[in-house]
Structure formats: structure tokens, C-alpha cells
Scaffold this active site. Structure first.
Site, PDB file in Angstrom:
ATOM      1  CB  SER A 133      -0.902  -0.002   1.240  1.00 56.38           C
ATOM      2  OG  SER A 133      -1.502   1.262   1.442  1.00 56.38           O
ATOM      3  CE1 TYR A 158      -4.232  -1.916   4.770  1.00 57.31           C
ATOM      4  CE2 TYR A 158      -3.566   0.327   4.221  1.00 57.31           C
ATOM      5  CZ  TYR A 158      -3.938  -0.945   3.825  1.00 57.31           C
ATOM      6  OH  TYR A 158      -4.002  -1.258   2.488  1.00 57.31           O
TER       7      TYR A 158
END
Length: 342
Positions: A133, A158
Site C-alpha cells: 500500500s 494498517y
């Protein structure tokens, strides 16, 4: 890809389902196995609808409902099938959700990914492709973000799990000579996307006449990347595993690489919202006289957010002759048209 068996985890997800459809439509004599736990992080009806679209293709497709965090299940999949390529897209997504529900990130993003790595270790896959990501860049000041940049300062759990995936993949690549490619996705959007993403949430609220909050007073920038560009990048990458080589010490040089997949053109959030509004009106989702100004509120930045994301995509273009290029208006138009009839 001919004759290959491909495992796609997170197959009911936004990216996973679009990838599966592309593989089944464009490649002959391949077998695709999908696995997804169908969590209720967002409306499961959308996930089942995506799966129905895949089923309608009547191709070589098998779906397994289950979690990659369940090691015996993953082991069973690999024992019963000769898996050639793994595309690991299963993960608990979302920056802000990781602040309130950290357990699900550890389970899926760390334990689940470890199980995938172990399966690849013991069952000799040709190529592991996995989702990372743009969040790994944290609050890096240097832009555009390059895969050569140091990314040791995550601003959310995350992001930390995604950086951990890259480190774990590198270790397994080095120790067991597993060809692996990590893909850092930048703000993926499009029809039938994730309802927790800003463009989808904004639309839901505007349709209901509610006020939308535009964080960082609208000054944030995002490298919005259309779903078809993401899928194109994955398909090109998965066909070319990093080369296995031996170093001067006689040990394997890790067949390991990471790419950014982003539009290479960050958009100001206020501009993004304006285009979204125009396309929602054009598609008939909102009336032409919709008073947008009274339905927006500029607010400070949230915890875990970053002010800008901006992908350096030169390596992707160099190695695969491709970089995402769908204009934001074109992508949001397709989303608005889908939303009108969904």
C-alpha cells in the site's frame, strides 16, 4: 499463463474480483481458485454480487469461503491443487478502522500473510504477487514516493502491517528462493468499489442529503488510481517473476521486487469532490439544482491520514511498458453511472 493454476486471495474484494474476471475473460486454459472470508467490514451483499458476476462467466473457477489466517485451510488448498501463481489481495483494509479494530489487522495481514508465505515455501510456487500500500510511505516529505525511499515511519497500524508484509516476503524470498513481487497500490477507485472509500461514502451521504466532511480542509492530495489500471498492472506483473540468481557467496540473491502502481498525478481533494459532484449530476444520481455548498464541511486532518500521496511509476513503466493513465473524471464518470443503476 496457459495451463497455470492461480490462487487469488481476497477474491470477493474490489481488486480481487476484478482481477479474477480479467483472468477468466482474457486467458485460455487457466484455473483460478479464489478464497475470501467475506467479513462484514462493509456490506457483504456487494461482495456476493461480485462473486455472482464471476460465476456467470462459467469458466474454470473455484471459490472457497474461508480465512487465510486458518493455516490448515491454506495447507489443504495447496495440497489439493498445484498452485503456480499466488496473488495475495486478502487483507483487512482501511487506515482509520485499524485504530479502533486492530485485532483484525494482525489476524489477516500478519498471520494470514505468514500462512501464505509458508505455503509458498513448502509447495514451490512460481511467483507470489502481494498487495502492499501507498500507506507505507507514512508522512514522507519527499515526493513523488519512490520504492527506493526509506519507509520506516508508518502512521497507522494498517501501514505497519503492509510494511511488515514486505519485510516478511523479503526474508522468505532470501531464505527459500521464492520469487515475490510487492505492489504498493495508490487510492484505488471505480464501480462497485469499497463503500468505506471517500468517493463512495461521499456519494451515499450526498444522496441522503447529509453533510460530507472534507478532511485537512480540502488541502490533501491523493494519487487516485482507476481499478482497470490496477488490474492491468497486476496481470502484467504476475506473468514475469523476478529472476532467480546466485550471489558471489553462493547463496540465492532474493528474487524480490516492489513496484508502485499509481496514477502519477495527485489530485487536490476539493477538486476531486467537485468532479465527483459534476459527474453525479451528469449521471442523474443528484439533481441538477443540488446545493452542494450547504452539504460540505471542511474539517482538520484525521489521525492516521497523510497530506499527500504521489506515486513514482518509472520502474513499472521501464519493466512492463505500462503506467496507469485513466483521467480522474473518466473514472468517476464510470463510477457515477454504475451507482445510478446499482
Amino acid at each position: 499463463m496457459k495451463g497455470k493454476t492461480i490462487l487469488v486471495t481476497g477474491a470477493a474484494g474490489f481488486i480481487g474480483s476484478n482481477l479474477v474476471k480479467r483472468l477468466l475473460n482474457d486467458f485460455d486454459k487457466i484455473k483460478v481458485i479464489g478464497i475470501d472470508s467475506i467479513t462484514d467490514y462493509y456490506d457483504v451483499r456487494l461482495k456476493y454480487k461480485r462473486l455472482q458476476e464471476i460465476e456467470s462467466l462459467s469458466k474454470e473457477w473455484t471459490f472457497i469461503k474461508g480465512s487465510i489466517a486458518v493455516k490448515p485451510l491454506i495447507e489443504e488448498v495447496f495440497i489439493e491443487n498445484k498452485i503456480d501463481i499466488v496473488v495475495n489481495l486478502a487483507a483487512q483494509a482501511g487506515v482509520r478502522y485499524s485504530i479502533t479494530n486492530p485485532d483484525s489487522y494482525i489476524e489477516s495481514n500478519l498471520i494470514g500473510f505468514y500462512n501464505i508465505l509458508e505455503a509458498c515455501r513448502h509447495h514451490a510456487v512460481e511467483h507470489l504477487v502481494y498487495a502492499s500500500s501507498s500507506s507505507v510511505y507514512g508522512s514522507n516529505k519527499k515526493i513523488p514516493y519512490s520504492t527506493d525511499d526509506k519507509v520506516d515511519n508508518p502512521v497507522s497500524l494498517y501501514a505497519a502491517t503492509k510494511k511488515s508484509n514486505e519485510l516478511m516476503a523479503h526474508a522468505y524470498s532470501k531464505l527459500y528462493n521464492i520469487p515475490s513481487t510487492g505492489l504498493r497500490f495508490f487510492t484505488v477507485y471505480g464501480p462497485a468499489g469499497r463503500p468505506d472509500m471517500a468517493y463512495f461514502g461521499f456519494t451515499d451521504k450526498l444522496v441522503k442529503g447529509e453533510t460530507i466532511k472534507i478532511f485537512n480542509y480540502g488541502n490533501s492530495k491523493r494519487d487516485f488510481t482507476y481499478i482497470d489500471d490496477i488490474v492491468e498492472g497486476i496481470v502484467r506483473v504476475m506473468q514475469h517473476a523476478p529472476e532467480k540468481r546466485t550471489g558471489e557467496d553462493g547463496l540465492p540473491v532474493p528474487p524480490y521486487i516492489i513496484y508502485n502502481i499509481g496514477n502519477n498525478q495527485p489530485e487536490n481533494l476539493l477538486d476531486f469532490v467537485t468532479i465527483l459532484q459534476e459527474e453525479l449530476v451528469r449521471a442523474g444520481v443528484l439533481p441538477e439544482d443540488y446545493d452542494f455548498e450547504v452539504h460540505k464541511k471542511l474539517v482538520p486532518m484525521q489521525a492516521g491520514d497523510v497530506p499527500v500521496t504521489y506515486a513514482e511509476t518509472t520502474p513499472l513503466e521501464r519493466d512492463f511498458g505500462f503506467r496507469p493513465s485513466t483521467p480522474l473524471r473518466e473514472g468517476l464518470r464510470k463510477f457515477a453511472e454504475w451507482y445510478k443503476v446499482k
